[in-house]
Structure formats: structure tokens, C-alpha cells
Design a protein around this motif. Structure first.
Motif, PDB file in Angstrom:
ATOM      1  N   PHE A   1      34.504  44.376  35.886  1.00  0.00           N
ATOM      2  CA  PHE A   1      34.153  42.906  35.527  1.00  0.00           C
ATOM      3  C   PHE A   1      33.849  42.811  34.971  1.00  0.00           C
ATOM      4  CE2 PHE A   1      32.205  39.334  38.610  1.00  0.00           C
ATOM      5  CZ  PHE A   1      32.633  38.055  37.483  1.00  0.00           C
ATOM      6  N   THR A   2      34.234  41.804  33.839  1.00  0.00           N
ATOM      7  CA  THR A   2      34.526  41.873  32.560  1.00  0.00           C
ATOM      8  C   THR A   2      32.645  40.945  33.079  1.00  0.00           C
ATOM      9  OG1 THR A   2      35.735  40.092  32.287  1.00  0.00           O
ATOM     10  CG2 THR A   2      36.388  42.351  32.274  1.00  0.00           C
TER      11      THR A   2
ATOM     12  N   ASP B   1      40.541  52.285  34.867  1.00  0.00           N
ATOM     13  CA  ASP B   1      41.889  52.128  35.338  1.00  0.00           C
ATOM     14  C   ASP B   1      41.842  51.299  35.738  1.00  0.00           C
ATOM     15  OD1 ASP B   1      42.251  54.764  36.403  1.00  0.00           O
ATOM     16  OD2 ASP B   1      40.771  54.358  37.927  1.00  0.00           O
ATOM     17  N   GLY B   2      41.204  49.725  35.522  1.00  0.00           N
ATOM     18  CA  GLY B   2      41.633  48.907  35.529  1.00  0.00           C
ATOM     19  C   GLY B   2      40.669  47.856  34.827  1.00  0.00           C
ATOM     20  N   VAL B   3      41.146  46.480  34.851  1.00  0.00           N
ATOM     21  CA  VAL B   3      39.858  45.050  34.706  1.00  0.00           C
ATOM     22  C   VAL B   3      40.178  44.455  35.508  1.00  0.00           C
ATOM     23  CG1 VAL B   3      41.984  44.714  32.743  1.00  0.00           C
ATOM     24  CG2 VAL B   3      38.930  43.742  32.127  1.00  0.00           C
ATOM     25  N   GLU B   4      38.483  43.496  35.767  1.00  0.00           N
ATOM     26  CA  GLU B   4      38.804  42.577  36.603  1.00  0.00           C
ATOM     27  C   GLU B   4      38.377  41.802  36.025  1.00  0.00           C
ATOM     28  OE1 GLU B   4      36.184  41.171  41.045  1.00  0.00           O
ATOM     29  OE2 GLU B   4      35.589  42.847  39.771  1.00  0.00           O
ATOM     30  N   TRP B   5      38.835  40.843  35.304  1.00  0.00           N
ATOM     31  CA  TRP B   5      39.009  39.634  33.734  1.00  0.00           C
ATOM     32  C   TRP B   5      37.630  38.994  35.198  1.00  0.00           C
ATOM     33  CZ3 TRP B   5      38.936  40.752  29.420  1.00  0.00           C
ATOM     34  CH2 TRP B   5      40.101  41.965  28.717  1.00  0.00           C
ATOM     35  N   ARG B   6      37.038  38.020  33.803  1.00  0.00           N
ATOM     36  CA  ARG B   6      36.208  36.856  34.185  1.00  0.00           C
ATOM     37  C   ARG B   6      36.883  35.904  34.426  1.00  0.00           C
ATOM     38  NH1 ARG B   6      32.297  33.643  31.191  1.00  0.00           N
ATOM     39  NH2 ARG B   6      31.287  32.736  32.899  1.00  0.00           N
TER      40      ARG B   6
ATOM     41  N   VAL C   1      44.973  44.850  36.422  1.00  0.00           N
ATOM     42  CA  VAL C   1      43.904  44.435  36.641  1.00  0.00           C
ATOM     43  C   VAL C   1      44.258  43.764  38.370  1.00  0.00           C
ATOM     44  CG1 VAL C   1      43.611  41.892  36.357  1.00  0.00           C
ATOM     45  CG2 VAL C   1      44.517  43.041  35.341  1.00  0.00           C
ATOM     46  N   PRO C   2      42.668  44.935  39.263  1.00  0.00           N
ATOM     47  CA  PRO C   2      42.832  44.818  40.705  1.00  0.00           C
ATOM     48  C   PRO C   2      42.311  43.641  41.132  1.00  0.00           C
ATOM     49  CG  PRO C   2      40.852  45.576  39.573  1.00  0.00           C
ATOM     50  CD  PRO C   2      41.699  45.537  38.238  1.00  0.00           C
ATOM     51  N   ASN C   3      41.959  42.122  40.418  1.00  0.00           N
ATOM     52  CA  ASN C   3      41.530  40.959  41.174  1.00  0.00           C
ATOM     53  C   ASN C   3      40.818  40.351  39.659  1.00  0.00           C
ATOM     54  OD1 ASN C   3      40.564  39.424  43.034  1.00  0.00           O
ATOM     55  ND2 ASN C   3      38.432  39.536  42.231  1.00  0.00           N
ATOM     56  N   VAL C   4      41.560  39.066  39.963  1.00  0.00           N
ATOM     57  CA  VAL C   4      40.734  38.218  39.200  1.00  0.00           C
ATOM     58  C   VAL C   4      39.786  37.620  39.336  1.00  0.00           C
ATOM     59  CG1 VAL C   4      41.316  36.028  37.493  1.00  0.00           C
ATOM     60  CG2 VAL C   4      42.762  36.846  38.334  1.00  0.00           C
ATOM     61  N   ALA C   5      38.334  37.332  38.665  1.00  0.00           N
ATOM     62  CA  ALA C   5      37.134  37.398  39.379  1.00  0.00           C
ATOM     63  C   ALA C   5      36.652  35.832  38.177  1.00  0.00           C
ATOM     64  CB  ALA C   5      35.611  37.748  38.787  1.00  0.00           C
ATOM     65  N   ALA C   6      37.934  34.726  39.747  1.00  0.00           N
ATOM     66  CA  ALA C   6      37.392  33.758  39.540  1.00  0.00           C
ATOM     67  C   ALA C   6      36.234  32.897  39.919  1.00  0.00           C
ATOM     68  CB  ALA C   6      38.928  32.632  40.133  1.00  0.00           C
TER      69      ALA C   6
ATOM     70  N   ARG D   1      47.635  30.666  40.554  1.00  0.00           N
ATOM     71  CA  ARG D   1      49.054  31.456  39.332  1.00  0.00           C
ATOM     72  C   ARG D   1      49.168  31.987  38.341  1.00  0.00           C
ATOM     73  NH1 ARG D   1      48.900  25.172  39.182  1.00  0.00           N
ATOM     74  NH2 ARG D   1      50.028  23.961  40.328  1.00  0.00           N
ATOM     75  N   ALA D   2      47.342  32.328  38.032  1.00  0.00           N
ATOM     76  CA  ALA D   2      46.938  32.935  37.041  1.00  0.00           C
ATOM     77  C   ALA D   2      47.083  34.365  37.602  1.00  0.00           C
ATOM     78  CB  ALA D   2      45.093  32.890  35.989  1.00  0.00           C
ATOM     79  N   ALA D   3      46.375  34.633  37.705  1.00  0.00           N
ATOM     80  CA  ALA D   3      46.493  36.531  39.077  1.00  0.00           C
ATOM     81  C   ALA D   3      47.700  36.552  38.548  1.00  0.00           C
ATOM     82  CB  ALA D   3      45.845  36.199  40.203  1.00  0.00           C
ATOM     83  N   LYS D   4      48.901  36.252  39.344  1.00  0.00           N
ATOM     84  CA  LYS D   4      50.573  36.512  39.073  1.00  0.00           C
ATOM     85  C   LYS D   4      51.081  36.511  38.309  1.00  0.00           C
ATOM     86  CE  LYS D   4      54.170  35.538  41.893  1.00  0.00           C
ATOM     87  NZ  LYS D   4      53.797  35.866  42.834  1.00  0.00           N
ATOM     88  N   LEU D   5      50.577  36.244  36.925  1.00  0.00           N
ATOM     89  CA  LEU D   5      51.035  36.036  35.661  1.00  0.00           C
ATOM     90  C   LEU D   5      50.213  37.640  34.999  1.00  0.00           C
ATOM     91  CD1 LEU D   5      51.118  32.296  34.184  1.00  0.00           C
ATOM     92  CD2 LEU D   5      52.918  34.015  34.507  1.00  0.00           C
ATOM     93  N   LEU D   6      49.454  37.719  35.149  1.00  0.00           N
ATOM     94  CA  LEU D   6      48.435  38.508  34.402  1.00  0.00           C
ATOM     95  C   LEU D   6      49.070  39.983  35.574  1.00  0.00           C
ATOM     96  CD1 LEU D   6      45.163  37.719  34.222  1.00  0.00           C
ATOM     97  CD2 LEU D   6      46.376  38.225  32.833  1.00  0.00           C
ATOM     98  N   GLY D   7      49.262  39.898  37.171  1.00  0.00           N
ATOM     99  CA  GLY D   7      49.731  41.026  37.570  1.00  0.00           C
ATOM    100  C   GLY D   7      48.799  41.155  38.713  1.00  0.00           C
ATOM    101  N   ALA D   8      47.745  40.539  38.838  1.00  0.00           N
ATOM    102  CA  ALA D   8      46.581  41.205  40.099  1.00  0.00           C
ATOM    103  C   ALA D   8      47.312  40.710  40.990  1.00  0.00           C
ATOM    104  CB  ALA D   8      45.294  39.937  39.208  1.00  0.00           C
TER     105      ALA D   8
END
Length: 288
Positions: A6-7, A28-33, A79-84, A99-106
Motif C-alpha cells: 500500500f503506497t 507481485d502488486g502495488v496497492e495505490w494510495r 493492482v490488487p486494490n485501490v486504497a481510496a 472508475r479509476a480501479a477499472k482503468l487501472l485493472g484493479a
């Protein structure tokens, strides 16, 4: 199990630097802040919740998000999860994050849970949260993005059992739970395996960090100034040094058949970002 970060824990790393470090250290992945940085903080030194350079802005354009997805894939990561950071009931922010998660492939985003401070009853907050989760579930069906509440101190889902009560009856493919033992040091501790058994099909993601209790010099005036009046306070610690016994957590996760993501969220400041990335994954790998 798979490893991500989780960044929020990498405030001094740009998005590209984050990707480079994760690839170099075997993640393996990056969980974007995912939040909006306060413009007033952009000239400040990097910090977890202030000028965090490893953040995806909530007003990022479609082109910017698709470019970030390409950079992420080029680093061999997903991207396993978008940490909103979404307030409970904020449907506009929920939809924007999906919407952002869909574009990022999360496959999922973190969604909001009401905080509890005693000014409003649990029952009232619970009813509002359930109403929001119904709306979030509908958005999840529309976007194909799961909404995840987090077990977190200070809110009405501070333990596994409270989280399960909040999500009970929702479709687990649309509404799930992020399990966070480090948060449970502050509030909400339960036997790890029992809590995971309670979460059952709603267990969707796991955060890895740690915290420890320390006695402060502050006292409670109504109790007195003696040792018994001194306040204990939980603060973040290195993953290997806090109250959470990660060998026990890993054993409990295995006992319930969890084979998903372990996402590091180290706020200890016990070493520089690169060292923490290297040492944390090595430690958890040693437990597996």
C-alpha cells in the motif's frame, strides 16, 4: 500468497520509483494510495498522509490512469486494490474510485466506514453504513469492482466480528473486508483465527503492519498522577517488533484457506523505504 505494498508507506518515492523498487524486491502488486493531495502540502517534506509522492490523484484523467496501468504492467506488477479515502455515504467518490480501479485493472477499492466518537450512537451509524453499503453494492454490480471496508480502529468495524456484522447479508463478490491485525492493536483485538473464521467469504485482502503499546508521561486527571493514572498509547512499530505475532497470523490465514494478497503498510519509520521493502517481504516469506 501474493505480496503488494500500500503506497501510503512510500511517501518519498515517485510512482516510477515505487514500481522500480517493488519489481527489484520481488513483489507481485502495488496497492495505490488514491486521494487528492492538499496543494498547500506539496512544498512540505514527504510524509505518509501529507505530501505523499506515491499517490494517484482522485482527479487523474483517463489517459493518466491508463499510462500508469501500462507502467505498472511493464514492471511486471498488478493492482490488487485501490486504497481510496472515501467517507461513508459518499457515493460520488465511490463511483469515481471504481472508475479509476477499472482503468487501472484493479478488482476492488477501499470504501468508507463511519467513525465512532460517542457523539452519535452505534445503532444510528450502523443503519447509515448499511444504507451506504447497499448503494455501494449496486455500484459494484455496475462496475464489476468490489467494495472493501477495512478493519480499523476508530470506526464501527474495528474488529473482525464488527466488520462481519456490518457486511452480513451482502453479496461477498461485491462487498468484502480488508483484515488488518496492526490496526487491531489500537482497538478491536480478537483471536486471529476466530476472527478470520467469522469473516468467512468476506475476507478479501490483508494489510501487513505492526504496532506496540507504550506508557506515556500523560496522566488522566480524574484518576490521579500515580502509575495507574498514566496513559498507555499504541504507536506504529516495525513488522517484526510489535504486538502482532505474524507467525500466528500467517498460521491462522492458512487455517482458513486464505491464499490472497498480503499488502504491506509499514508506518514504523524504522528504516528507509528501500530497506523496509526488502526486509519486510523477506520476513513474511520466511514464515511461509
Amino acid at each position: 500468497m501474493k505480496f503488494s505494498v500500500f503506497t501510503v508507506m512510500l511517501p518519498d518515492c515517485s510512482q516510477q520509483r515505487t514500481l522500480d523498487l517493488l519489481r527489484a524486491n520481488g513483489y507481485d502488486g502495488v496497492e495505490w494510495r488514491f486521494t487528492k493531495t492538499n496543494p498547500a502540502k506539496r512544498d512540505e517534506a514527504p510524509s505518509f498522509w501529507g505530501n505523499n509522492l506515491s499517490t494517484v490523484e482522485t482527479d487523474s484523467s483517463e489517459a493518466e490512469l491508463l499510462e500508469l496501468k501500462q507502467l505498472t504492467e511493464a514492471a511486471g506488477l498488478v493492482v490488487p486494490n485501490v486504497a481510496a479515502y472515501i467517507g461513508s455515504g459518499d457515493l460520488a467518490a465511490t463511483e469515481n474510485a471504481m472508475r479509476a480501479a477499472k482503468l487501472l485493472g484493479a478488482p476492488s477499492i477501499r470504501i468508507g466506514v463511519p467513525n465512532y466518537d460517542g457523539k452519535r450512537t452505534y445503532q444510528e451509524l450502523y443503519a447509515e453504513a448499511r444504507a451506504y453499503l447497499q448503494e455501494a453494492e449496486a455500484l459494484s454490480r455496475s462496475y464489476g469492482i468490489q467494495g472493501l471496508i477495512e478493519v480499523h480502529h476508530g470506526n464501527i468495524a474495528s474488529s473482525a466480528s464488527l466488520a462481519r456484522r456490518l457486511v452480513e447479508g451482502f453479496d461477498a463478490s461485491h462487498i468484502g473486508v480488508i483484515y488488518d491485525p496492526g490496526n487491531m492493536v489500537h482497538e478491536g483485538f480478537e483471536n486471529y483465527q476466530m476472527g478470520l473464521e467469522l469473516l468467512g467469504e468476506y475476507l478479501a485482502h490483508v494489510h501487513v503492519k505492526n504496532a506496540a503499546w507504550q506508557r506515556t508521561d500523560e496522566t488522566l486527571p480524574t484518576i490521579g498522577s500515580g502509575e495507574h493514572g498514566r496513559i498507555w498509547q499504541a504507536s506504529w512499530s516495525a513488522v517484526t517488533a510489535g504486538v502482532v505475532h505474524w507467525p500466528q497470523v500467517i498460521a491462522a490465514l492458512r487455517a482458513v484457506g486464505y491464499d490472497g494478497w498480503l499488502s504491506f503498510e509499514d508506518f514504523s519509520g524504522s528504516a528507509d523505504s528501500e530497506t523496509l521493502l526488502r526486509d519486510n517481504i523477506a520476513y513474511i516469506r520466511s514464515l511461509l
